[in-house]
Write a protein that holds these residues in place. Structure first.
Motif, PDB file in Angstrom:
ATOM      1  N   UNK A  91     -10.355   6.593  -4.607  1.00 21.26           N
ATOM      2  CA  UNK A  91     -11.004   7.712  -3.754  1.00 21.26           C
ATOM      3  C   UNK A  91     -11.075   9.223  -4.427  1.00 21.26           C
ATOM      4  N   UNK A  92      -9.788   9.378  -5.066  1.00 20.07           N
ATOM      5  CA  UNK A  92      -9.395  10.689  -5.369  1.00 20.07           C
ATOM      6  C   UNK A  92      -9.461  10.679  -6.973  1.00 20.07           C
ATOM      7  N   UNK A  93      -9.525   9.795  -7.641  1.00 20.36           N
ATOM      8  CA  UNK A  93      -9.349   9.783  -9.163  1.00 20.36           C
ATOM      9  C   UNK A  93      -9.805  10.994  -9.757  1.00 20.36           C
ATOM     10  N   UNK A  94      -9.356  11.598 -10.866  1.00 19.21           N
ATOM     11  CA  UNK A  94      -9.764  12.711 -11.613  1.00 19.21           C
ATOM     12  C   UNK A  94      -9.899  13.986 -10.591  1.00 19.21           C
ATOM     13  N   UNK A  95      -9.143  14.134  -9.807  1.00 21.51           N
ATOM     14  CA  UNK A  95      -8.945  15.284  -8.699  1.00 21.51           C
ATOM     15  C   UNK A  95      -7.446  15.943  -8.556  1.00 21.51           C
ATOM     16  N   UNK A  96      -6.673  15.299  -9.766  1.00 21.70           N
ATOM     17  CA  UNK A  96      -5.408  16.245  -9.827  1.00 21.70           C
ATOM     18  C   UNK A  96      -4.287  15.747  -8.888  1.00 21.70           C
ATOM     19  N   UNK A 102     -20.785   3.057   0.970  1.00 24.57           N
ATOM     20  CA  UNK A 102     -21.536   2.222   1.107  1.00 24.57           C
ATOM     21  C   UNK A 102     -20.850   0.704   0.691  1.00 24.57           C
ATOM     22  N   UNK A 103     -19.631   0.604   0.965  1.00 22.07           N
ATOM     23  CA  UNK A 103     -18.894  -0.481   0.586  1.00 22.07           C
ATOM     24  C   UNK A 103     -18.792  -1.240   2.257  1.00 22.07           C
ATOM     25  N   UNK A 104     -19.134  -2.470   2.103  1.00 18.15           N
ATOM     26  CA  UNK A 104     -19.538  -2.998   3.403  1.00 18.15           C
ATOM     27  C   UNK A 104     -18.026  -3.760   3.590  1.00 18.15           C
ATOM     28  N   UNK A 105     -17.050  -3.803   2.846  1.00 12.07           N
ATOM     29  CA  UNK A 105     -15.699  -4.539   3.019  1.00 12.07           C
ATOM     30  C   UNK A 105     -14.814  -3.586   3.682  1.00 12.07           C
ATOM     31  N   UNK A 106     -14.806  -3.959   5.091  1.00 16.35           N
ATOM     32  CA  UNK A 106     -13.890  -3.247   5.824  1.00 16.35           C
ATOM     33  C   UNK A 106     -12.495  -3.692   5.960  1.00 16.35           C
ATOM     34  N   UNK A 107     -11.572  -3.151   6.088  1.00 14.56           N
ATOM     35  CA  UNK A 107     -10.088  -3.594   6.181  1.00 14.56           C
ATOM     36  C   UNK A 107      -9.611  -3.460   7.838  1.00 14.56           C
ATOM     37  N   UNK A 108      -8.783  -4.695   7.983  1.00  9.61           N
ATOM     38  CA  UNK A 108      -8.479  -4.720   9.074  1.00  9.61           C
ATOM     39  C   UNK A 108      -6.868  -3.974   9.016  1.00  9.61           C
ATOM     40  N   UNK A 109      -6.013  -3.912  10.324  1.00  5.18           N
ATOM     41  CA  UNK A 109      -4.653  -3.631  10.309  1.00  5.18           C
ATOM     42  C   UNK A 109      -3.813  -4.234   9.377  1.00  5.18           C
ATOM     43  N   UNK A 110      -4.039  -5.587   9.184  1.00  2.00           N
ATOM     44  CA  UNK A 110      -3.018  -6.275   8.362  1.00  2.00           C
ATOM     45  C   UNK A 110      -3.107  -6.016   7.075  1.00  2.00           C
ATOM     46  N   UNK A 111      -4.414  -5.321   6.612  1.00  2.00           N
ATOM     47  CA  UNK A 111      -4.445  -4.898   5.317  1.00  2.00           C
ATOM     48  C   UNK A 111      -3.796  -3.539   4.867  1.00  2.00           C
ATOM     49  N   UNK A 112      -3.645  -2.739   5.686  1.00  2.00           N
ATOM     50  CA  UNK A 112      -3.379  -1.428   5.559  1.00  2.00           C
ATOM     51  C   UNK A 112      -1.675  -1.788   5.274  1.00  2.00           C
ATOM     52  N   UNK A 113      -1.433  -1.429   3.923  1.00  3.77           N
ATOM     53  CA  UNK A 113       0.003  -1.380   3.479  1.00  3.77           C
ATOM     54  C   UNK A 113       0.146  -0.098   2.586  1.00  3.77           C
ATOM     55  N   UNK A 114       1.295  -0.014   2.021  1.00  2.61           N
ATOM     56  CA  UNK A 114       1.335   1.283   1.296  1.00  2.61           C
ATOM     57  C   UNK A 114       0.883   0.915  -0.051  1.00  2.61           C
ATOM     58  N   UNK A 165     -18.416  -3.804  -6.012  1.00  2.52           N
ATOM     59  CA  UNK A 165     -19.712  -3.779  -6.854  1.00  2.52           C
ATOM     60  C   UNK A 165     -20.467  -2.713  -6.619  1.00  2.52           C
ATOM     61  N   UNK A 166     -20.785  -2.522  -5.293  1.00  2.00           N
ATOM     62  CA  UNK A 166     -21.654  -1.236  -4.986  1.00  2.00           C
ATOM     63  C   UNK A 166     -21.261  -0.165  -4.365  1.00  2.00           C
ATOM     64  N   UNK A 167     -19.914  -0.131  -4.500  1.00  2.00           N
ATOM     65  CA  UNK A 167     -19.077   1.020  -4.011  1.00  2.00           C
ATOM     66  C   UNK A 167     -19.687   2.287  -4.706  1.00  2.00           C
ATOM     67  N   UNK A 168     -19.870   3.198  -4.019  1.00  3.80           N
ATOM     68  CA  UNK A 168     -20.660   4.419  -4.541  1.00  3.80           C
ATOM     69  C   UNK A 168     -19.401   5.323  -5.403  1.00  3.80           C
ATOM     70  N   UNK A 169     -18.112   4.977  -5.007  1.00  7.28           N
ATOM     71  CA  UNK A 169     -17.203   5.756  -5.710  1.00  7.28           C
ATOM     72  C   UNK A 169     -17.033   5.011  -7.278  1.00  7.28           C
ATOM     73  N   UNK A 170     -17.718   3.894  -7.593  1.00  6.26           N
ATOM     74  CA  UNK A 170     -17.158   3.019  -8.586  1.00  6.26           C
ATOM     75  C   UNK A 170     -18.380   3.743  -9.765  1.00  6.26           C
ATOM     76  N   UNK A 171     -18.003   4.589 -10.490  1.00  6.22           N
ATOM     77  CA  UNK A 171     -19.092   5.056 -11.411  1.00  6.22           C
ATOM     78  C   UNK A 171     -18.665   4.617 -12.672  1.00  6.22           C
ATOM     79  N   UNK A 172     -17.866   3.528 -12.867  1.00  4.44           N
ATOM     80  CA  UNK A 172     -17.638   2.908 -14.291  1.00  4.44           C
ATOM     81  C   UNK A 172     -18.973   2.544 -15.084  1.00  4.44           C
ATOM     82  N   UNK A 173     -18.896   2.822 -16.402  1.00  3.56           N
ATOM     83  CA  UNK A 173     -19.886   2.435 -17.352  1.00  3.56           C
ATOM     84  C   UNK A 173     -18.846   1.532 -18.196  1.00  3.56           C
ATOM     85  N   UNK A 174     -19.333   0.065 -18.281  1.00  2.00           N
ATOM     86  CA  UNK A 174     -18.483  -0.681 -19.013  1.00  2.00           C
ATOM     87  C   UNK A 174     -19.311  -1.594 -19.913  1.00  2.00           C
ATOM     88  N   UNK A 175     -20.676  -1.659 -19.941  1.00  4.84           N
ATOM     89  CA  UNK A 175     -21.464  -2.500 -20.910  1.00  4.84           C
ATOM     90  C   UNK A 175     -21.113  -2.061 -22.406  1.00  4.84           C
TER      91      UNK A 175
END
Length: 532
Positions: free
Chosen positions: A470-475, A448-460, A358-368
Motif C-alpha cells: 500500500x505505502x511503497x515509495x512513500x518514505x 479492485x482486489x477481490x481477495x478479502x482477508x479473514x481474521x485468521x489472515x491478519x498477522x503481523x 494480478x489486477x490490484x491497482x496498487x500493482x504498477x510493476x512493469x516486468x515484460x
C-alpha cells in the motif's frame, strides 16, 4: 501551496530565507537561527502569513533562485531537498528501490548499507530538518504578545497568528520527529534560546517527550482536522504524528504505547477523512484536487512552474521511465527522462506474485522483457520498474513541465492510519479484530482486489507485507522494518543489503544514521552515534 505556498512568487520576494545572514558555524548545518527573516519585515502586518509560508516552503524548496539553488551554504540542492532525502534514507536503504547511477553522491553507500558520517545525503537531511526548526523558532520569537503589542498588530491579525504559531510549533515537532527517528538525537533549541547560541543536544527519549508535549499543547490552537487550507497543517497532522510516535515508541523509548497509537488512529478515523475513490488519484498531477478534503492528510507541495525542485515526486516520476520501455508520455515527462534510474528490488516484486494481486491497482510493476533480479546495479535493463507516481492528471492532461512535476508527495495519508490501526490492535493496543479486518479489506476493495482477508489472515507479518504493497515509495519502509526487527541483523536479507548481491546481515548500529561529521564540527555538544 496551491493556495498558500503555491504563490511562490510572493514567498520568494520575502524569503531572504538564509541569504540575510550566514556565519561560518551555520554554513554547514544551522544549529539554530542564522537563516532568519529580517525583523523589519514583521512591521508589515500583512507579512505574517507569508512568513509562515516560508517555514512550509523549506519542506519543498532548497533555495530562492530555482531548483539548483541551495540556502544552506556548502550543501548541494540535490542532496538537501527534504522530501527527496527522506525517501532516500527511508526507502533507498531498504528492500523496495534501487538507484542505477551510483556515481550520484551518496546513493551507492545508502542503497548498499555502507554509509558513513561523510555521506552528503545524510548531511542534507540533518541540515534541512534543523533549518525548519530554525525558521519556526524565529517566527515564534517574533510573534510573542509583547512584540505584537509593540507593533500595534490588530486583533484580527493576532487571531490568525495564534493558528500560525501552532503550525510553526507543529512543523518544528515534525522536524524533531524525523531527527529522532533517523538519528536518535538533535541540536535542541526553541524560541527561548538566543540566536547563535551553542545548543544542547537532546537524546531520543528527550525528543520523544518534547514532541509529544508540543503536539498535545497546541491541539486547541490548530484548525480542525481536514479544515485548513490544503498544504497547511491542522489537528489531523498533529494526530498523525502522535499516532506515529506511539506506534514506534518501543523503538524510541523502550516503552510500548500501542493503546495511545490506537487512540489517535481512532481520532483520525473519526475526523472526516475519506479514501480517494481510486488508489492512483493519490499520486497523480492533480492529487491536490482529489485529496484536498480526502485522503492526503499532509503533502509536500510540488508544481512544475512555480515550485520547481528535485524533490521526491520529480525524482520518482522521471526515474520511473524505463531504459527499455517508452513510457515517458504515460507518466507525463520527457520520453528520454532519466533512462531507467529507478527499479525495484526482487523482494518487493515478489510481494505481488501469485493470483491475489494480478489486477490490484496498487500493482504498477512493469516486468515484460526484464529479469526480476539485479546482479549489476549499473545495468538499467535488469530488474522490474514501476509507475506508481505520475505527472498526468486524473483527466489525462500532462503536467506543465516535462521534468519538474505537478504531483504533490503524500507525506501522510489515511491509508496508513488504516494499517496502523490493524497493527496496533495486533500488538495489544485495543480496538477490535472486526474493525481491523474491515479496514484492510476496505483498502483492497479500493484497489479492485477481490481477495478479502479473514481474521485468521491478519498477522503481523501480513501487516508488514501489506504496508509495503500500500505505502511503497512513500518514505516508511526503513522505519517499518526496524519496528519489526528486520532492518539490521540477518533474519531478513534483501538484494544488495550490506553490499551483497543476495543480501547479508548488517550490524545493529545501522538502525540509526551517523551524525554528519560536518554537523559535529559546528556544535561541540554533539557526539557520534555508536558504531561510527
Amino acid at each position: 501551496m496551491k493556495r498558500i505556498i503555491k504563490n511562490i512568487s510572493v514567498f520568494t520576494l520575502l524569503a531572504v530565507f538564509l541569504l540575510t545572514s550566514c556565519t561560518d558555524d551555520l554554513n554547514i548545518t544551522p544549529n539554530d537561527d542564522d537563516t532568519l527573516l529580517g525583523i523589519e519585515l514583521y512591521e508589515d502586518e500583512s507579512a505574517y502569513e507569508r512568513v509562515i509560508a516560508g517555514v512550509y516552503a523549506n519542506l519543498a524548496l532548497t533555495g530562492t533562485s530555482g531548483p539548483e539553488s541551495s540556502n544552506i551554504e556548502g550543501i548541494d540542492a540535490g542532496t538537501s531537498q527534504f522530501g527527496r532525502v527522506l525517501v532516500y534514507l527511508q526507502t533507498l536503504t531498504a528492500d523496495q528501490m534501487i538507484w542505477s547511477y551510483e556515481n550520484d553522491p551518496g546513493t551507492r553507500e545508502l542503497q548498499r548499507n555502507i554509509w558513513t558520517a561523510q555521506n552528503p545525503l545524510i548531511l542534507g537531511m540533518y541540515s534541512r530538518s534543523h533549518l525548519t526548526i530554525a525558521l519556526a523558532n524565529n517566527f515564534l520569537r517574533e510573534t510573542t504578545s509583547d512584540k505584537l503589542d509593540a507593533r500595534g498588530v490588530s486583533e484580527t491579525t493576532r487571531a490568525e497568528i495564534v493558528e500560525y504559531r501552532a503550525e510553526a510549533r507543529l512543523l518544528r515537532a515534525l522536524s524533531y520527529y524525523y531527527l529522532m527517528d533517523l538519528f536518535g538525537k538533535a541540536n535542541f533549541g526553541t524560541e527561548a534560546d538566543a540566536v547563535n547560541t551553542v545548543l544542547p543536544v537532546a537524546n531520543r527519549t528527550e525528543l520523544f517527550e518534547f514532541i509529544e508535549s508540543e503536539l498535545l499543547d497546541i491541539e486547541s490552537d490548530l484548525v480542525d482536522a481536514g479544515q485548513n487550507q490544503y498544504g497547511r497543517a491542522d489537528k489531523g497532522v498533529a494526530y498523525m504524528l502522535l499516532a506515529k510516535i506511539y506506534l514506534n515508541a518501543e523503538v524510541y523509548t523502550g516503552t510500548p504505547r500501542y493503546a495511545d497509537c490506537m487512540t489517535y488512529c481512532q481520532q483520525l478515523l473519526n475526523s472526516g477523512y475519506v479514501l480517494a475513490s481510486e488508489y492512483k488519484q493519490n499520486f497523480q498531477a492533480d492529487n491536490n484536487l482529489n485529496s484536498a478534503t480526502g485522503e492526503i492528510i499532509f503533502p509536500i507541495i510540488s508544481d512544475g512552474v512555480t515550485i520547481q525542485n528535485y524533490g521526491p515526486t520529480t525524482v520518482m516520476i522521471n526515474g520511473s521511465v524505463g531504459s527499455l520501455e517508452v513510457n515517458g508520455a504515460e507518466v507525463g515527462v520527457s520520453e528520454a527522462a532519466w533512462g531507467g534510474a529507478l527499479r525495484v528490488r526482487k523482494e518487493f516484486a515478489q510481494l505481488w506474485e501469485g493470483g491475489d494481486f494480478i489486477d490490484d491497482d496498487r500493482n504498477t510493476i512493469i516486468s515484460e522483457d526484464r529479469p526480476i533480479g539485479i546482479t549489476d546495479i549499473s545495468d538499467p535493463n535488469q530488474g522490474y520498474i514501476i509507475q506508481k507516481y505520475s505527472n498526468v492528471s486524473s483527466d489525462g492532461v500532462a503536467g506543465a513541465d516535462e521534468t519538474f512535476v505537478d504531483t504533490d508527495f503524500p507525506l501522510f495519508r489515511l491509508a496508513d492510519v488504516y494499517l496502523m490501526y490493524a497493527e496496533a490492535h495486533l500488538r495489544g493496543g485495543g480496538g477490535t479484530i472486526t474493525e481491523a479486518v474491515n479496514l484492510v479489506n476496505e483498502l483492497r476493495t479500493r484497489a479492485n482486489n477481490p481477495n478479502m482477508i479473514a481474521a485468521s489472515d491478519l498477522t503481523l507479518p501480513f501487516i508488514l507485507d501489506e504496508r509495503s504493497r500500500e505505502l511503497h515509495w512513500e518514505g516508511h519502509r526503513r522505519q517499518d522494518l526496524i519496528r519489526f526487527g528486520l532492518f539490521t541483523g540477518g533474519n531478513y536479507n534483501w538484494a544488495w543489503k550490506g553490499n551483497g548481491s543476495n543480501g547479508i546481515a548488517i550490524p545493529a548500529h545501522l538502525n540509526l544514521f551517523p551524525i554528519p561529521s560536518l554537523s559535529m564540527s559546528s556544535n561541540p555538544n554533539l557526539t557520534q552515534n555508536p558504531g561510527y
